[in-house]
Design an enzyme around this catalytic site. Structure first.
Site, PDB file in Angstrom:
ATOM      1  N   PHE A 152       0.828  -1.213   0.000  1.00  0.00           N
ATOM      2  CA  PHE A 152       0.000   0.000   0.000  1.00  0.00           C
ATOM      3  C   PHE A 152       0.868   1.271   0.000  1.00  0.00           C
ATOM      4  CE2 PHE A 152      -2.322   2.748   3.309  1.00  0.00           C
ATOM      5  CZ  PHE A 152      -2.995   3.493   2.356  1.00  0.00           C
ATOM      6  N   LEU A 194      10.306  -0.494   3.862  1.00  0.00           N
ATOM      7  CA  LEU A 194       8.881  -0.562   4.225  1.00  0.00           C
ATOM      8  C   LEU A 194       8.369  -1.995   4.347  1.00  0.00           C
ATOM      9  CD1 LEU A 194       8.771   1.923   1.602  1.00  0.00           C
ATOM     10  CD2 LEU A 194       6.879   2.363   3.142  1.00  0.00           C
ATOM     11  N   ASP A 229       3.431   4.508  14.737  1.00  0.00           N
ATOM     12  CA  ASP A 229       3.183   5.099  16.065  1.00  0.00           C
ATOM     13  C   ASP A 229       2.770   4.029  17.087  1.00  0.00           C
ATOM     14  OD1 ASP A 229       0.636   4.528  15.114  1.00  0.00           O
ATOM     15  OD2 ASP A 229      -0.165   6.552  15.406  1.00  0.00           O
ATOM     16  N   GLU A 230       2.444   2.809  16.596  1.00  0.00           N
ATOM     17  CA  GLU A 230       1.991   1.768  17.535  1.00  0.00           C
ATOM     18  C   GLU A 230       3.089   1.343  18.507  1.00  0.00           C
ATOM     19  OE1 GLU A 230      -0.504  -1.317  16.214  1.00  0.00           O
ATOM     20  OE2 GLU A 230      -1.491  -0.095  14.711  1.00  0.00           O
ATOM     21  N   TYR A 263       2.314  -7.195  16.529  1.00  0.00           N
ATOM     22  CA  TYR A 263       2.777  -6.340  15.422  1.00  0.00           C
ATOM     23  C   TYR A 263       3.603  -5.178  15.971  1.00  0.00           C
ATOM     24  CZ  TYR A 263       2.564  -2.421  12.130  1.00  0.00           C
ATOM     25  OH  TYR A 263       2.887  -1.326  11.349  1.00  0.00           O
ATOM     26  N   LYS A 313       7.607  -4.273  15.423  1.00  0.00           N
ATOM     27  CA  LYS A 313       8.089  -3.006  14.834  1.00  0.00           C
ATOM     28  C   LYS A 313       8.992  -2.276  15.840  1.00  0.00           C
ATOM     29  CE  LYS A 313       7.183  -1.357  11.341  1.00  0.00           C
ATOM     30  NZ  LYS A 313       7.748  -1.476   9.972  1.00  0.00           N
ATOM     31  N   GLY A 345      -6.206  -6.660  23.462  1.00  0.00           N
ATOM     32  CA  GLY A 345      -5.120  -5.675  23.620  1.00  0.00           C
ATOM     33  C   GLY A 345      -5.329  -4.424  22.795  1.00  0.00           C
TER      34      GLY A 345
HETATM   35  P1  NAD Z   1       1.350  -3.617   3.301  1.00  0.00           P
HETATM   36  O1  NAD Z   1       1.026  -4.819   4.111  1.00  0.00           O
HETATM   37  O2  NAD Z   1       0.322  -3.026   2.421  1.00  0.00           O
HETATM   38  O3  NAD Z   1       2.614  -3.942   2.356  1.00  0.00           O
HETATM   39  C1  NAD Z   1       3.730  -4.637   2.818  1.00  0.00           C
HETATM   40  C2  NAD Z   1       4.583  -5.007   1.605  1.00  0.00           C
HETATM   41  O4  NAD Z   1       5.750  -5.706   2.076  1.00  0.00           O
HETATM   42  C3  NAD Z   1       3.877  -5.949   0.615  1.00  0.00           C
HETATM   43  O5  NAD Z   1       4.096  -5.531  -0.717  1.00  0.00           O
HETATM   44  C4  NAD Z   1       4.513  -7.299   0.875  1.00  0.00           C
HETATM   45  O6  NAD Z   1       4.537  -8.146  -0.270  1.00  0.00           O
HETATM   46  C5  NAD Z   1       5.921  -6.882   1.298  1.00  0.00           C
HETATM   47  N1  NAD Z   1       6.549  -7.901   2.156  1.00  0.00           N
HETATM   48  C6  NAD Z   1       6.013  -8.498   3.256  1.00  0.00           C
HETATM   49  N2  NAD Z   1       6.866  -9.401   3.756  1.00  0.00           N
HETATM   50  C7  NAD Z   1       7.976  -9.368   2.964  1.00  0.00           C
HETATM   51  C8  NAD Z   1       9.211 -10.065   2.975  1.00  0.00           C
HETATM   52  N3  NAD Z   1       9.465 -11.014   3.884  1.00  0.00           N
HETATM   53  N4  NAD Z   1      10.144  -9.757   2.042  1.00  0.00           N
HETATM   54  C9  NAD Z   1       9.886  -8.814   1.095  1.00  0.00           C
HETATM   55  N5  NAD Z   1       8.710  -8.132   1.028  1.00  0.00           N
HETATM   56  C10 NAD Z   1       7.775  -8.414   1.946  1.00  0.00           C
HETATM   57  O7  NAD Z   1       1.934  -2.564   4.335  1.00  0.00           O
HETATM   58  P2  NAD Z   1       1.763  -0.971   4.373  1.00  0.00           P
HETATM   59  O8  NAD Z   1       0.512  -0.637   5.057  1.00  0.00           O
HETATM   60  O9  NAD Z   1       2.052  -0.421   3.035  1.00  0.00           O
HETATM   61  O10 NAD Z   1       2.961  -0.610   5.375  1.00  0.00           O
HETATM   62  C11 NAD Z   1       4.277  -0.407   4.886  1.00  0.00           C
HETATM   63  C12 NAD Z   1       5.186  -0.077   6.054  1.00  0.00           C
HETATM   64  O11 NAD Z   1       4.729   1.080   6.706  1.00  0.00           O
HETATM   65  C13 NAD Z   1       5.255  -1.178   7.119  1.00  0.00           C
HETATM   66  O12 NAD Z   1       6.576  -1.247   7.574  1.00  0.00           O
HETATM   67  C14 NAD Z   1       4.331  -0.677   8.208  1.00  0.00           C
HETATM   68  O13 NAD Z   1       4.728  -1.169   9.460  1.00  0.00           O
HETATM   69  C15 NAD Z   1       4.519   0.813   8.097  1.00  0.00           C
HETATM   70  N6  NAD Z   1       3.384   1.640   8.527  1.00  0.00           N
HETATM   71  C16 NAD Z   1       2.126   1.399   8.023  1.00  0.00           C
HETATM   72  C17 NAD Z   1       1.080   2.242   8.393  1.00  0.00           C
HETATM   73  C18 NAD Z   1      -0.324   2.041   7.855  1.00  0.00           C
HETATM   74  O14 NAD Z   1      -1.234   2.721   8.332  1.00  0.00           O
HETATM   75  N7  NAD Z   1      -0.541   1.173   6.896  1.00  0.00           N
HETATM   76  C19 NAD Z   1       1.303   3.306   9.285  1.00  0.00           C
HETATM   77  C20 NAD Z   1       2.599   3.498   9.791  1.00  0.00           C
HETATM   78  C21 NAD Z   1       3.632   2.665   9.390  1.00  0.00           C
HETATM   79  O1  DAU Z   2      -1.121   3.472  13.622  1.00  0.00           O
HETATM   80  C1  DAU Z   2      -0.433   2.969  12.527  1.00  0.00           C
HETATM   81  C2  DAU Z   2      -0.919   1.582  12.214  1.00  0.00           C
HETATM   82  O2  DAU Z   2      -2.229   1.727  11.662  1.00  0.00           O
HETATM   83  C3  DAU Z   2      -0.023   0.821  11.249  1.00  0.00           C
HETATM   84  O3  DAU Z   2       1.232   0.634  11.837  1.00  0.00           O
HETATM   85  C4  DAU Z   2      -0.641  -0.533  10.878  1.00  0.00           C
HETATM   86  O4  DAU Z   2       0.165  -1.168   9.900  1.00  0.00           O
HETATM   87  C5  DAU Z   2      -2.021  -0.291  10.319  1.00  0.00           C
HETATM   88  O5  DAU Z   2      -2.644  -1.537  10.072  1.00  0.00           O
HETATM   89  C6  DAU Z   2      -2.878   0.532  11.295  1.00  0.00           C
HETATM   90  O6  DAU Z   2      -3.185  -0.238  12.471  1.00  0.00           O
HETATM   91  P1  DAU Z   2      -4.653  -0.248  13.139  1.00  0.00           P
HETATM   92  O7  DAU Z   2      -4.788  -1.487  13.910  1.00  0.00           O
HETATM   93  O8  DAU Z   2      -4.933   1.040  13.809  1.00  0.00           O
HETATM   94  O9  DAU Z   2      -5.534  -0.289  11.777  1.00  0.00           O
HETATM   95  P2  DAU Z   2      -6.862  -1.090  11.391  1.00  0.00           P
HETATM   96  O10 DAU Z   2      -7.325  -0.544  10.080  1.00  0.00           O
HETATM   97  O11 DAU Z   2      -6.687  -2.560  11.512  1.00  0.00           O
HETATM   98  O12 DAU Z   2      -7.883  -0.632  12.520  1.00  0.00           O
HETATM   99  C7  DAU Z   2      -8.227   0.726  12.708  1.00  0.00           C
HETATM  100  C8  DAU Z   2      -9.198   0.778  13.884  1.00  0.00           C
HETATM  101  O13 DAU Z   2     -10.437   0.169  13.487  1.00  0.00           O
HETATM  102  C9  DAU Z   2      -8.734   0.014  15.104  1.00  0.00           C
HETATM  103  O14 DAU Z   2      -9.141   0.709  16.277  1.00  0.00           O
HETATM  104  C10 DAU Z   2      -9.457  -1.323  15.012  1.00  0.00           C
HETATM  105  C11 DAU Z   2     -10.758  -0.944  14.325  1.00  0.00           C
HETATM  106  N1  DAU Z   2     -11.339  -2.003  13.462  1.00  0.00           N
HETATM  107  C12 DAU Z   2     -10.547  -2.564  12.509  1.00  0.00           C
HETATM  108  C13 DAU Z   2     -11.025  -3.570  11.711  1.00  0.00           C
HETATM  109  C14 DAU Z   2     -10.131  -4.208  10.657  1.00  0.00           C
HETATM  110  C15 DAU Z   2     -12.660  -2.402  13.620  1.00  0.00           C
HETATM  111  O15 DAU Z   2     -13.387  -1.857  14.478  1.00  0.00           O
HETATM  112  N2  DAU Z   2     -13.130  -3.394  12.821  1.00  0.00           N
HETATM  113  C16 DAU Z   2     -12.371  -4.012  11.874  1.00  0.00           C
HETATM  114  O16 DAU Z   2     -12.868  -4.935  11.198  1.00  0.00           O
END
Ligand code: NAD
Ligand code: DAU
Length: 347
Positions: A11, A81, A131-132, A155, A159, A288
């Site tokens: 993503f 990433l 930020d988690e 998770y 991280k 949690g």
């Molecule tokens: P995502 O799950 O959408 O994408 C992760 C990517 O990493 C995928 O393309 C996957 O194929 C690749 N990957 C997974 N395991 C791998 C491995 N062993 N070797 C090579 N590639 C691998 O994740 P995202 O939401 O795009 O998050 C990207 C980064 O940003 C992560 O490190 C995540 O912790 C961090 N992050 C995400 C968010 C969020 O809200 N999504 C917020 C803050 C930080």
């Molecule tokens: O804060 C940054 C993090 O944000 C990233 O590091 C993670 O990769 C990313 O997945 C995200 O984590 P969250 O756990 O906050 O995201 P999620 O979309 O899973 O959930 C957002 C909120 O919504 C959380 O309080 C849980 C709630 N939720 C989530 C799902 C999937 C629901 O209530 N129902 C659901 O089905």
């Protein structure tokens, strides 16, 4: 600049790749991705034929492969990433998170430093984190760069550990690094296991919207393209050895966000008001479950002049528009594996 971006088919990574490939035609940009369930090369169609872009399929858990890759390419910079990123999956299978998020990061760090002290000085290892790692806030307060680490989910713990290893490699071996910790991203191309795309997809499929617990959990939402821009700024202007918090100044209680999303979906799909909201179903809470995340993003604003560029309304509209216009993308990712994950998670 020879730049390695890991996780570029995911993503956030795909938005970072698109931004960098178009903005920096003189860089050689390599995207290393294992293409797990979350990796999708369709996300990169717009730039896949550009001359400055190459895709490498590979797993960061494979130490020998990673070490050979770095010997061959001698990358100047890494934006890391690649990760297992979904909290609910980490509760079911923590070991997968230890492998990719901790060991995988360690493999990259070892390979990165193998070029020797002298060459290392002019390089940078930029680690993308969350930020988690800070755990949860109460009703008030914000996470700053000095907030103590206190991760609550597997998770978050994985991280946090990877952040510690990056810092330790800086202290022990002189690896130049930067870390940024970002809040919840949303936008196009997000896998429909995360709250916003999951609920958009369920509304399209007229399925229940599973709100965990009472829905009174707060997240700080940032549009993914703004995160990509922040990563650009941090890589080019950030100070080595520093941490930057990145956030949207945009706190929403889950239930309020879900109701806003429902009302926008009713409008866009020309449904009777309240149709989507009727799908809301309160389900068993996430174990949690962190009560509240909110980022103090003043350091990056003051030091690097970055702030979010779109409002939540604008970002959410663009996101919904994208999903409605890319139903085939959604259909392709809603495969057998996804349905089996969904079944285990929600039934
Ligand atoms: P995502 O799950 O959408 O994408 C992760 C990517 O990493 C995928 O393309 C996957 O194929 C690749 N990957 C997974 N395991 C791998 C491995 N062993 N070797 C090579 N590639 C691998 O994740 P995202 O939401 O795009 O998050 C990207 C980064 O940003 C992560 O490190 C995540 O912790 C961090 N992050 C995400 C968010 C969020 O809200 N999504 C917020 C803050 C930080
Ligand atoms: O804060 C940054 C993090 O944000 C990233 O590091 C993670 O990769 C990313 O997945 C995200 O984590 P969250 O756990 O906050 O995201 P999620 O979309 O899973 O959930 C957002 C909120 O919504 C959380 O309080 C849980 C709630 N939720 C989530 C799902 C999937 C629901 O209530 N129902 C659901 O089905």
């Amino acid at each position: 600049m020879k730049l390695l971006i890991t996780g570029g088919a995911g993503f956030i990574g795909s938005h970072v790749i698109k931004l960098f490939v178009l903005k920096y035609p003189n860089y050689k940009i390599y995207n290393l991705d294992a293409l797990t369930y979350a990796g999708n090369l369709e996300n990169l169609k717009a730039i896949e034929t550009q001359a400055n872009y190459s895709f490498i399929k590979g797993d960061i858990n494979n130490e020998v492969f990673i070490s050979k890759l770095f010997l061959k390419h001698d990358f100047d910079a890494v934006i890391h990433l690649a990760a297992e990123s979904h909290v609910d999956r980490s509760i079911k299978d923590p070991l997968a998170f230890v492998k990719t998020n901790i060991i995988g990061t360690l493999n990259l760090l070892n390979a990165f430093k193998s070029c020797g002290e002298n060459r290392l000085k002019n390089k940078i290892f930029y680690h993308i984190s969350t930020d988690e790692v800070y755990g949860t806030l109460g009703e008030t307060g914000l996470f700053t760069e000095n907030t103590a680490y206190d991760p609550n989910s597997p998770y978050a713990a994985s991280k946090a550990s990877s952040d510690h290893f990056v810092r330790a490699f800086g202290e022990t071996y002189g690896v130049p690094y930067i870390i940024s910790n970002c809040s919840n991203n949303y936008g196009p191309n997000q896998f429909p296991e995360k709250l916003i795309p999951l609920f958009i997809n369920n509304i399209l499929e007229k399925k229940p919207l599973p709100v965990y617990g009472d829905g009174n959990y707060t997240r700080d939402w940032l549009f993914v393209k703004d995160h990509a821009k922040a990563i650009d700024v941090v890589l080019h202007k950030g100070k080595t050895g520093e941490t930057y918090n990145i956030g949207g100044w945009n706190e929403w209680k889950n239930i309020d966000l879900v109701k806003l999303l429902c009302s926008k979906m009713d409008d866009k799909l020309h449904l009777k008001k309240g149709t989507s909201e009727n799908l809301i179903t309160y389900v068993k809470d996430r174990p949690g479950h962190d009560l509240r995340y909110a980022i103090d993003a003043s350091k990056i604003k003051e030091a690097l002049d970055w702030k979010p560029s779109v409002t939540f309304e604008e970002g959410l509209d663009e996101t919904i528009h994208w999903y409605l216009n890319n139903e085939q993308w959604l259909k392709n990712v809603i495969n057998k594996d996804y349905l089996s994950y969904y079944e285990k998670q929600y039934n």
